[in-house]
Write a protein that holds these residues in place. Structure first.
Motif, PDB file in Angstrom:
ATOM      1  N   ILE A   1      53.438  52.219  66.648  1.00 16.22           N
ATOM      2  CA  ILE A   1      53.064  53.426  67.385  1.00 16.22           C
ATOM      3  C   ILE A   1      51.611  53.804  67.168  1.00 16.22           C
TER       4      ILE A   1
ATOM      5  N   LYS B   1      62.559  62.348  71.950  1.00 22.15           N
ATOM      6  CA  LYS B   1      63.906  61.970  72.376  1.00 22.15           C
ATOM      7  C   LYS B   1      64.048  62.102  73.891  1.00 22.15           C
TER       8      LYS B   1
ATOM      9  N   SER C   1      60.527  49.001  74.241  1.00 17.06           N
ATOM     10  CA  SER C   1      60.356  50.275  73.531  1.00 17.06           C
ATOM     11  C   SER C   1      60.487  50.143  72.009  1.00 17.06           C
ATOM     12  N   PRO C   2      61.371  49.261  71.461  1.00 19.75           N
ATOM     13  CA  PRO C   2      61.375  49.135  69.997  1.00 19.75           C
ATOM     14  C   PRO C   2      60.048  48.619  69.453  1.00 19.75           C
TER      15      PRO C   2
ATOM     16  N   ILE D   1      57.005  57.721  73.365  1.00 22.53           N
ATOM     17  CA  ILE D   1      58.268  57.071  73.036  1.00 22.53           C
ATOM     18  C   ILE D   1      58.932  57.687  71.818  1.00 22.53           C
ATOM     19  N   GLN D   2      58.162  58.404  71.008  1.00 23.66           N
ATOM     20  CA  GLN D   2      58.765  59.031  69.828  1.00 23.66           C
ATOM     21  C   GLN D   2      59.638  60.216  70.209  1.00 23.66           C
TER      22      GLN D   2
ATOM     23  N   LEU E   1      57.503  51.390  69.540  1.00 21.84           N
ATOM     24  CA  LEU E   1      57.823  52.370  68.511  1.00 21.84           C
ATOM     25  C   LEU E   1      57.399  51.869  67.134  1.00 21.84           C
ATOM     26  N   ASN E   2      57.559  50.544  66.906  1.00 21.02           N
ATOM     27  CA  ASN E   2      57.197  49.991  65.605  1.00 21.02           C
ATOM     28  C   ASN E   2      55.687  49.984  65.393  1.00 21.02           C
TER      29      ASN E   2
ATOM     30  N   SER F   1      63.131  58.452  77.087  1.00 28.66           N
ATOM     31  CA  SER F   1      63.946  57.566  77.924  1.00 28.66           C
ATOM     32  C   SER F   1      64.493  58.316  79.129  1.00 28.66           C
TER      33      SER F   1
END
Lengths: 437, 478
Positions: free
Chosen positions: A231, A284, A224-225, A281-282, A228-229, A287
Motif C-alpha cells: 500500500i 471497507k 486487490s490483495p 483499497i484499505q 493492499l500488501n 469494493s
C-alpha cells in the motif's frame, strides 16, 4: 461456470445459424437462462475459477446489459461476437488464479479485436487498427511482467504471492500497466478516444461499456490483495494515475465537437474514477464502491453509445451541431439521452451519482481528503460538457437539414432496459451493499 | 410511506404530465391542484407537530452499511419552509398562466416541487444532498428554455456554479459521516467531530453560494435576469431560502460551537452583501438586474440576522426570509411583465407607466416601499428586528445596517421616478399593457401578504419563535 458453457455453446452454434432471424430471440432466452443459472448457484466447480455474491450480481446485470445490446443490434454477425465477449467476460470474472486471469483476459482481448474488425469505411478501419496495435502492445507488456514474476519461481496456478522480491513486484506492476491499457488509464489511453469515436457506436458500447467494466471488476478481484500488501507504494502511484486520468479525460472532453469523442473522453475520465477504488483499497467501502460504479457505468455508458448508434444510423459521426433541436424531433430519445448524461455527470437519483458518491466516500475514508476534493471538482467540471450536450438537445433550434435518424421501437425497448437499471440503482442501494467480493 | 409520496409522487407524475398533456393544455390546472394539495399537507403536518423537536414522518430504503436511509422528519423550521414553498409555488403557477409550452413548463415545476419538499423534509444528509442537487435539474431547463436572450449562458453558469459549491457540501457531509458515523442530522453530536472547523467552513462556502453572499453571488444576477419572471420568483423565494435554511440548520444548530467562533464570517459577508449589492443596484439601469441586486442585498440582511446566533436574531432572519420572498416576487413579476410588453430592460425606455397601468404600478410601488422598509410593510418589521438583534449582539456600530436601508431607499425611489412616474416615454405610449387575470391575481395576493404581515407580524412571529424555542431555553448554545 455453467453460464459460460451455455453462452459459449450458443456462440459457437450461432456461427452456423447467424443468418437465421431467430438468432436474436435465442440469444435473449439464453442470456435469461444464464442469469437463472447464476442466481440458482447452479455451478460446476472448476479449479482456477471461483465466484462470489458480488460477481454473481455483476454477472446477472452484465447479462441484462448484453440483452439490451443484442436487442438493439441489427447485424447478426455482431450478435455472435457479443455472445463470445459475454462468455469470455464470465470466464474473466470468475477466474481466481493468475493463469486463468491472463488467459481469459487475452481471450476477451482477441474477441474484441474480432468485434471491431467488422469494418465499413476507412475511419472505422483506423479505429480498429489503433485498438489492435495498442492491444498487442498491452499483451506484450503483460507477458514481460509475467515472465519477471515467474523468473522468481512463483507459481501461476495461484493468487499473487504475498511475499516476493522487488523484482517480482515490478513484474506485477508491469502486468497491471498492461491491463491499464484496456482500462484506458492515462497515459495508456490515447487509443481509446479514437477507437471508441470511430468504430460503429454499438460496438463502442460493448467495448467501452461492457468490456472495460468487466476488466475493472476482474482486475480488482485479482490484484486487490497485491495492492493492499504494497500500500505504501501503490497508493501514491495509483492516486496520481487516477487524478491525471480523470482530469485529462474531462479537460479533453470539454474541447470536443463530436458526440462520440465526448463520450469517449468521458469514458476515460470514468476509468479514473474507478481507479479510486484501488487507491482507497484499505477502506471497507472500496469494493462496494467499485462494484457500484461498475454497475452504474455499464448501464449508462452502454445506453449512450447505443443511442448514438441509432441516432447516427450506425455511423457515429454526429457532431454537437447535429444534435440541435433533437428535442422537437424525438422526445423519448432526448429524454433518455439527457437522463443518461445526467447520470454520467453524477446528478442524484441516478446510478451515476451513488456510484461516484460511494467512491469518493471510500477515498475520504482513507483520509485522502484532497484527492476526494479534486475528484469532486473534476466531477463538477465534467458537468460542463454533459450540460453542454443537453443544451444542444433542448435549448437550441434545429438549423437546416440535419442527419438525425429516428430511433426504432426495438431500440427504445433496449434503452428502457438500460434506463431502468440507471434509475433503479440510483434509488435502491442495498442490493449492492449487501453483496461481498 | 404516505409522506414519501409527497416527494416522489410529483417527481414521477411530472414525466406523465409531460407526455400526456401535450394537446390539452391541462397541465396548469393539474399543477395548481397539486400545489394546493401540497399546501394543505404542509399545514396538516404543522398541526401535528410536537411542541419541540422533530416529528418522524417515515423512514425508507435503509442501507445499514452506509446509513443511507431516507428519513423524513420535520420540525417547525422545516414546516415553515414547506408552507412558504407551497404558497409561492401556487403563486408562481398563477403568474405563469399564459406561458408557452405549458406541459413541459408545468411538469418541470411539479418536478421541482417534489425535489424541494425533499430538501426540507429529509434529515439524512445524503438524501438532503440528493434533493438539494435535484432542484438544479428543473431550474436548468426552466432558465435555459424559457429564459431571455442570454438564457443559455445563464443556465449553464447557474448549473455549474452551484454544482461546484455543492461538491464542497458533499465533501463535508462525508467528513461528518466519517467522524460521527451517522448521516442523520438530528443525531450528529458536534463533540465527536475531529475536524469541525474544516467542516464548518466547507459548508459555509457551499451555502453562501446558494444564498448568495458576496463574493459568491455572481451567478445570481445572470440567472435572475435571464430567467422568466415566475422562475425568478422561484429562485428568489425558494432556492435562495434553501441556502439560508441549510445555514441555520447545519451551521448553527449542528455545529453551535464553531458557529460561535466563526459567526463574524457570516456577519462580515452579510454586511458586505448588503452594502455592495445596494451600491450595485443604485448603479444599475437594467430594471430586473436592479431587482436582482436588491434581492442579494436583502439576503445579506438575512445573513446578519442568522449571524447573531440569538433567539430573536434567528427569528428575525426567518421572518425576513419570508418577507423577502413576498416583497421581491412582485418586483420581479412586474419587471418581467414590463419587459415582455415594452421589449426593453432599460429604465430609460420606461417612464410614466403609472398613467397607463395604475394598479400594477401601485403594486410595484407598494412592493418597492416594502423593500426599502416602510413601516406597515413586511420589510420594515424584518429590517427593524434584525437591526435590533444585531445591535444587541455586536454593539451599536451595526447601525451601518441602516446605510443599507438608505441605499435601498435611494435606488428604489429613483427607480419609481424613472419607471413608474416621470414623463411617458415613446415606447410606453405605443405599448398595449394587458395583463392576464391570473397573473394580476397573484400580484394582488402578494401585496395582501406584504401589508397583512406588515401590520400584524405577530401572527408570523408566533409560528417562527416556536421553531427556535428549544434554542432559546438552552441559552443559545446547544
Amino acid at each position: 461456470m455453467s453460464a459460460f458453457v451455455l453462452l459459449f455453446a450458443l456462440a459457437i452454434v450461432s456461427l452456423v445459424i447467424h443468418k437465421l432471424s431467430i438468432l436474436k430471440s435465442i440469444s435473449i432466452v439464453t442470456l435469461i437462462a444464464s442469469s437463472a443459472l447464476v442466481l440458482l448457484h447452479f455451478s460446476t466447480p472448476l479449479s482456477g475459477f471461483t465466484s462470489s455474491a458480488a460477481i454473481e450480481l455483476f454477472q446477472v446485470l452484465l447479462f441484462t446489459v448484453i440483452s439490451a445490446v443484442i436487442i438493439s443490434e441489427d447485424e447478426h454477425i455482431n450478435i455472435t461476437q457479443t455472445l463470445f465477449i459475454t462468455a469470455a467476460s464470465v470466464l474473466l470474472l470468475e477466474s481466481s488464479t493468475l493463469l486463468t486471469f491472463i488467459i481469459s483476459f487475452e481471450a476477451l482481448s482477441i474477441i474484441s479485436f474480432v468485434l471491431v474488425s467488422n469494418i465499413k469505411n476507412a475511419k472505422q478501419a483506423e479505429g480498429a487498427i489503433k485498438m489492435f496495435i495498442s492491444g498487442s502492445i498491452a499483451t506484450a507488456i503483460i507477458v514481460l511482467g509475467l515472465s519477471m514474476y515467474l523468473l522468481e519461481g512463483h507459481s501461476l496456478n495461484a493468487l499473487i504471492d504475498a511475499k516476493m522480491s522487488n523484482f517480482a513486484i515490478v513484474g506485477i506492476w508491469i502486468i497491471m500497466m498492461g491491463l491499464f491499457y484496456k482500462l484506458t488509464i492515462v497515459p495508456m489511453h490515447s487509443w481509446a478516444a479514437d477507437t471508441y469515436a470511430q468504430i460503429k457506436p454499438s460496438l463502442a458500447a460493448t467495448l467501452s461499456g461492457v468490456v472495460k467494466t468487466v476488466v475493472v471488476v476482474a482486475t480488482f478481484k485479482i490484484f486487490s490483495p497485491f495492492i493492499l500488501n504494497n500500500i505504501t507504494l501503490s497508493m501514491p502511484i495509483l492516486a496520481l494515475l487516477a487524478l491525471v486520468t480523470m482530469t485529462l479525460g474531462n479537460f479533453l472532453a470539454l474541447w470536443q465537437k463530436s458526440v462520440g469523442k465526448i463520450l469517449s473522453y468521458s469514458s476515460i475520465a470514468h476509468a479514473g474514477y474507478m481507479l479510486l477504488a484501488f487507491v482507497a483499497i484499505q477502506s471497507k467501502y472500496a469494493s462496494t464502491a467499485l462494484l457500484y460504479m461498475a454497475v452504474a457505468y455499464i448501464f449508462m455508458q452502454t445506453s449512450l453509445f447505443l443511442l448514438l448508434d441509432k441516432l447516427s444510423d450506425g455511423r457515429g459521426d454526429l457532431s454537437l451541431d447535429n444534435l440541435k433541436g433533437l428535442y422537437s424531433k424525438d422526445k423519448f430519445a432526448s429524454l433518455i439521452f439527457s437522463i443518461e448524461l445526467f447520470s454520467l455527470a453524477g446528478i442524484p437519483l441516478l446510478a451515476g451519482f451513488l456510484g461516484k458518491a460511494i467512491l469518493v466516500y471510500a477515498v475520504v475514508d482513507v483520509n485522502l481528503i484532497f484527492l476526494a476534493l479534486f475528484t469532486l471538482l473534476n466531477s463538477a467540471l465534467s458537468v460542463g460538457y454533459y450540460a453542454w450536450i443537453i443544451k444542444h438537445i433542448y435549448f437550441d433550434k434545429a438549423e437546416g437539414k440535419n442527419k438525425i435518424s429516428r430511433v426504432s421501437n426495438t431500440a427504445l425497448i433496449s434503452q428502457l432496459i438500460l434506463l431502468s437499471g440507471t434509475l433503479y440503482f440510483g434509488l435502491f442501494a442495498y442490493n449492492i451493499f449487501e453483496v461481498a467480493f | 410511506m404516505s409522506y414519501l409520496s409527497l416527494i416522489f409522487a410529483p417527481i414521477i407524475l411530472s414525466i406523465f404530465i409531460y407526455f400526456f398533456t401535450k394537446q390539452t393544455n391541462n397541465a396548469k390546472y393539474i399543477a395548481l391542484a397539486l400545489f394546493t394539495f401540497m399546501l394543505y399537507m404542509s399545514i396538516n403536518i404543522y398541526m401535528h407537530l410536537p411542541e419541540t423537536g422533530y416529528l418522524l414522518l417515515s423512514s425508507f430504503l435503509h442501507v445499514e452499511a452506509f446509513d443511507f436511509n431516507l428519513v423524513l422528519q420535520v420540525d417547525r423550521l422545516s414546516v415553515i419552509m414547506l408552507i412558504l414553498t407551497s404558497v409561492l409555488l401556487i403563486l408562481v403557477g398563477l403568474s405563469s398562466w399564459s406561458i408557452e409550452k405549458q406541459s413541459a413548463y408545468f411538469s418541470l415545476l411539479i418536478f421541482f416541487c417534489g425535489a424541494i419538499f425533499g430538501v426540507f423534509m429529509s434529515t439524512n444528509l445524503m438524501w438532503f444532498f440528493i434533493f438539494w442537487e435535484l432542484t438544479l435539474i428543473p431550474m436548468y431547463f426552466l432558465i435555459g428554455i424559457w429564459g431571455a436572450e442570454g438564457r443559455i449562458y445563464a443556465a449553464v453558469k447557474f448549473f455549474l456554479y452551484t454544482h461546484v459549491a455543492s461538491m464542497l457540501i458533499l465533501l463535508s457531509f462525508f467528513l461528518i459521516y466519517k467522524q460521527s458515523g451517522t448521516f442523520d442530522m438530528t443525531l450528529i453530536k458536534s463533540g465527536v467531530l475531529t475536524t469541525p472547523a474544516l467542516i464548518w467552513w466547507l459548508l459555509f462556502i457551499g451555502f453562501s453560494v446558494k444564498m448568495p453572499l458576496f463574493p459568491f453571488h455572481t451567478w445570481l444576477p445572470d440567472a435572475h435576469v435571464q430567467a422568466p419572471a415566475p422562475i425568478s420568483v422561484l429562485l428568489a423565494g425558494v432556492l435562495l431560502k434553501m441556502g439560508a435554511y441549510a445555514m441555520i440548520r447545519m451551521l448553527i444548530l449542528i455545529l453551535p460551537l464553531q458557529a460561535q467562533k466563526y459567526a463574524w464570517a457570516i456577519l462580515l459577508l452579510g454586511l458586505i452583501s448588503l452594502l455592495y449589492a445596494g451600491f450595485m443596484a443604485l448603479y444599475e439601469t437594467h430594471l430586473k438586474k436592479m431587482v436582482a441586486y436588491s434581492s442579494i442585498s436583502h439576503m445579506g440582511l438575512v445573513a446578519i440576522g442568522i449571524s447573531t446566533l440569538s433567539y430573536d436574531g434567528l427569528s428575525a432572519g426567518v421572518y425576513e426570509m419570508i418577507g423577502h420572498a413576498f416583497i421581491i416576487s412582485p418586483l420581479f413579476l412586474i419587471a418581467g411583465f414590463l419587459h415582455h410588453k415594452t421589449g426593453s430592460w432599460q429604465m430609460r425606455d420606461m417612464g410614466g407607466i403609472m398613467q397607463r397601468v395604475p394598479y400594477i404600478s401601485a403594486i410595484f410601488v407598494l412592493a418597492g416601499l416594502g423593500a426599502l422598509g416602510l413601516p406597515g410593510t413586511m420589510g420594515f418589521i424584518g429590517e427593524l428586528s434584525i437591526l435590533l438583534s444585531a445591535i444587541g449582539k455586536y454593539g451599536v456600530w451595526l447601525i451601518v445596517i441602516l446605510l443599507g436601508s438608505m441605499l435601498s431607499a435611494a435606488y428604489l425611489i429613483w427607480t419609481f421616478r424613472r419607471v413608474i412616474y416621470g414623463e411617458m416615454s415613446e415606447v410606453v405610449k405605443i405599448t398595449d399593457f394587458k395583463m392576464p387575470k391570473a397573473e394580476f391575481l397573484s400580484l394582488i395576493i402578494f401585496s395582501i401578504f406584504i401589508i397583512l404581515f406588515g401590520i400584524y407580524p405577530q401572527a408570523l412571529f408566533d409560528i417562527i419563535n416556536q421553531a427556535f424555542s428549544a434554542y432559546a431555553t438552552s441559552g443559545g448554545a446547544l
